[in-house]
Design an enzyme around this catalytic site. Sequence first.
Site, PDB file in Angstrom:
ATOM      1  N   TYR A 178      67.480 -56.343 -30.409  1.00  8.87           N
ATOM      2  CA  TYR A 178      67.526 -56.705 -31.621  1.00  8.87           C
ATOM      3  C   TYR A 178      66.145 -56.665 -32.012  1.00  8.87           C
ATOM      4  O   TYR A 178      65.234 -56.919 -31.354  1.00  8.87           O
ATOM      5  CB  TYR A 178      67.930 -58.340 -31.592  1.00  8.87           C
ATOM      6  CG  TYR A 178      67.630 -59.091 -32.631  1.00  8.87           C
ATOM      7  CD1 TYR A 178      68.525 -58.770 -33.967  1.00  8.87           C
ATOM      8  CD2 TYR A 178      66.730 -59.888 -32.872  1.00  8.87           C
ATOM      9  CE1 TYR A 178      68.351 -59.405 -34.876  1.00  8.87           C
ATOM     10  CE2 TYR A 178      66.346 -60.585 -34.030  1.00  8.87           C
ATOM     11  CZ  TYR A 178      67.205 -60.398 -34.941  1.00  8.87           C
ATOM     12  OH  TYR A 178      67.150 -61.000 -36.085  1.00  8.87           O
TER      13      TYR A 178
ATOM     14  N   ARG B 215      62.821 -85.392 -30.740  1.00  4.21           N
ATOM     15  CA  ARG B 215      62.255 -84.239 -30.037  1.00  4.21           C
ATOM     16  C   ARG B 215      62.729 -84.105 -28.854  1.00  4.21           C
ATOM     17  O   ARG B 215      62.792 -82.848 -28.304  1.00  4.21           O
ATOM     18  CB  ARG B 215      60.984 -84.006 -30.647  1.00  4.21           C
ATOM     19  CG  ARG B 215      60.420 -82.781 -29.962  1.00  4.21           C
ATOM     20  CD  ARG B 215      58.762 -82.253 -30.204  1.00  4.21           C
ATOM     21  NE  ARG B 215      58.033 -83.232 -31.102  1.00  4.21           N
ATOM     22  CZ  ARG B 215      57.445 -84.147 -30.115  1.00  4.21           C
ATOM     23  NH1 ARG B 215      57.347 -83.932 -28.936  1.00  4.21           N
ATOM     24  NH2 ARG B 215      56.536 -85.176 -30.801  1.00  4.21           N
TER      25      ARG B 215
ATOM     26  N   LYS C  24      75.313 -66.215 -34.476  1.00  3.54           N
ATOM     27  CA  LYS C  24      76.430 -65.256 -34.391  1.00  3.54           C
ATOM     28  C   LYS C  24      77.808 -65.833 -33.824  1.00  3.54           C
ATOM     29  O   LYS C  24      78.254 -66.669 -34.557  1.00  3.54           O
ATOM     30  CB  LYS C  24      75.742 -64.075 -33.723  1.00  3.54           C
ATOM     31  CG  LYS C  24      74.222 -63.869 -33.951  1.00  3.54           C
ATOM     32  CD  LYS C  24      74.026 -63.425 -35.469  1.00  3.54           C
ATOM     33  CE  LYS C  24      72.443 -63.154 -35.710  1.00  3.54           C
ATOM     34  NZ  LYS C  24      71.732 -62.384 -34.642  1.00  3.54           N
TER      35      LYS C  24
ATOM     36  N   ASP D 193      70.235 -61.254 -23.077  1.00  8.04           N
ATOM     37  CA  ASP D 193      70.712 -61.979 -24.377  1.00  8.04           C
ATOM     38  C   ASP D 193      72.069 -61.515 -24.604  1.00  8.04           C
ATOM     39  O   ASP D 193      72.519 -60.601 -24.663  1.00  8.04           O
ATOM     40  CB  ASP D 193      69.804 -61.046 -25.311  1.00  8.04           C
ATOM     41  CG  ASP D 193      70.237 -61.583 -26.679  1.00  8.04           C
ATOM     42  OD1 ASP D 193      71.221 -62.061 -27.324  1.00  8.04           O
ATOM     43  OD2 ASP D 193      69.246 -61.578 -27.606  1.00  8.04           O
TER      44      ASP D 193
HETATM   45  C1  PLP Z   1      70.446 -62.184 -34.387  1.00 14.50           C
HETATM   46  C2  PLP Z   1      69.955 -62.183 -33.227  1.00 14.50           C
HETATM   47  C3  PLP Z   1      68.840 -62.625 -32.603  1.00 14.50           C
HETATM   48  C4  PLP Z   1      68.048 -63.597 -33.182  1.00 14.50           C
HETATM   49  O1  PLP Z   1      68.558 -64.852 -33.425  1.00 14.50           O
HETATM   50  P1  PLP Z   1      68.467 -65.846 -34.843  1.00 14.50           P
HETATM   51  O2  PLP Z   1      69.433 -66.919 -34.641  1.00 14.50           O
HETATM   52  O3  PLP Z   1      68.470 -64.729 -36.048  1.00 14.50           O
HETATM   53  O4  PLP Z   1      67.037 -66.418 -34.588  1.00 14.50           O
HETATM   54  C5  PLP Z   1      68.558 -62.550 -31.299  1.00 14.50           C
HETATM   55  N1  PLP Z   1      69.465 -61.468 -30.260  1.00 14.50           N
HETATM   56  C6  PLP Z   1      70.457 -60.745 -31.004  1.00 14.50           C
HETATM   57  C7  PLP Z   1      71.091 -59.936 -30.211  1.00 14.50           C
HETATM   58  C8  PLP Z   1      70.671 -61.159 -32.300  1.00 14.50           C
HETATM   59  O5  PLP Z   1      71.881 -60.586 -32.912  1.00 14.50           O
END
Ligand code: PLP
Length: 370
Positions: free
Chosen positions: A105, A53, A204, A179
């Site tokens: 998102y 952890r 992604k 983000d």
């Molecule tokens: C998919 C996504 C998230 C969330 O991420 P996960 O890996 O699905 O938990 C957050 N921000 C953006 C821009 C995303 O496309």
Amino acid sequence: MHLETILAQAGNRNSQDQFKSVSAPLYFSSNFRHDSLAEVANFDEDKQFAYARLKTPTRSVLEETLARLEGGKYAYALSSGMAAIQLVFGILKQNDHVISLNDLYGGTFRYFDYLTEHVGIHFDEWDGQKVADLVALCRPETRLIWLETPSNPTMKEIDIVEVCHQIKALNPEIIIAVDNTFYSPIFQQPLQDGADLVIHSATKYLSGHNDILAGCVITSSDYLAAKLSFNLKTTGANLDPFDSWLLLRSLKTLPIRMKQHQANAQIIAQYLEEEPAVSKVLYPGKGGMISFYIKDEAQVANFFEKLQVISFAESLGGVESLVTLPDQQTHHDMAVEKRRALGITPNLIRFSVGLENATDLIADLRQALH
Ligand SMILES: *Cc1c(COP(=O)(O)O)cnc(C)c1O
């Protein structure tokens, strides 16, 4: 060194490897022996391992790479993008004020609703247009500004440099978090633009193969890093060794993948602009994500069913091309009036352009749109 070099070499010559393997080893161990009580007494959390952890060898190599990727000092790899976002908001407390972009998102909005209801954090939204309006929303108790650029799914770009410049002049203590999932560090490096924190859904582009769920937070601030690492070790949503290894492996090809995603997207955006069955294309000219409106809403269901190469599936950023319907999928939890005000309508398609040949993708779109 350049990013291409850093990434291609990621994991090679790493300090945890005793056998000089070129590919970073995958260590499956949840715990690590101590030689003596003296070693425990002098334990160095930054260098030594004790329990998974806290820190694991494979994840450490990944985190060093992620930090370099965004030009930061510290990186944390987590079990999902949402876990990464949760780690950031773990810094805040009741009655703190946050300003977020209004086009994000969908899962992030759902989490902000949770924070409003269960933690008592107060949110205001900014439409991403005039930075002066963002400045006007700041209060003495404003702790954090949350941005996503380009916005999701309507692909509006925000000038991170300008936001950071004006907000830091007003109050240098306000944390600016970006983000960076959509552009990836290949096209945008928010820490270099003045932001304090960068967050990715590494599910992604960073992993890029539609095979793992992962997230990360990167910073150069010693103060924020201390808080984040304490929270992560306390709550434990870190990335497991195997997914850390897969993500590290995938990062090696990120620069070349991003170039091709973008090259394909530019060709396809041009085709869509001229396609009579499409009424509007939202593409900022950069990156691999395109949103577009199908002119005849009644044709949307047919479009999804007729696709032969492109898959109708959530997510983005992988080698395989995907299309989604934000109104029914990623943004469905958002109030319908809000969706409509943002332009998230039942004929808005979000297209994650993959690495197939662009000619084949255009042929697939054309036959599905007619
Ligand atoms: C998919 C996504 C998230 C969330 O991420 P996960 O890996 O699905 O938990 C957050 N921000 C953006 C821009 C995303 O496309």
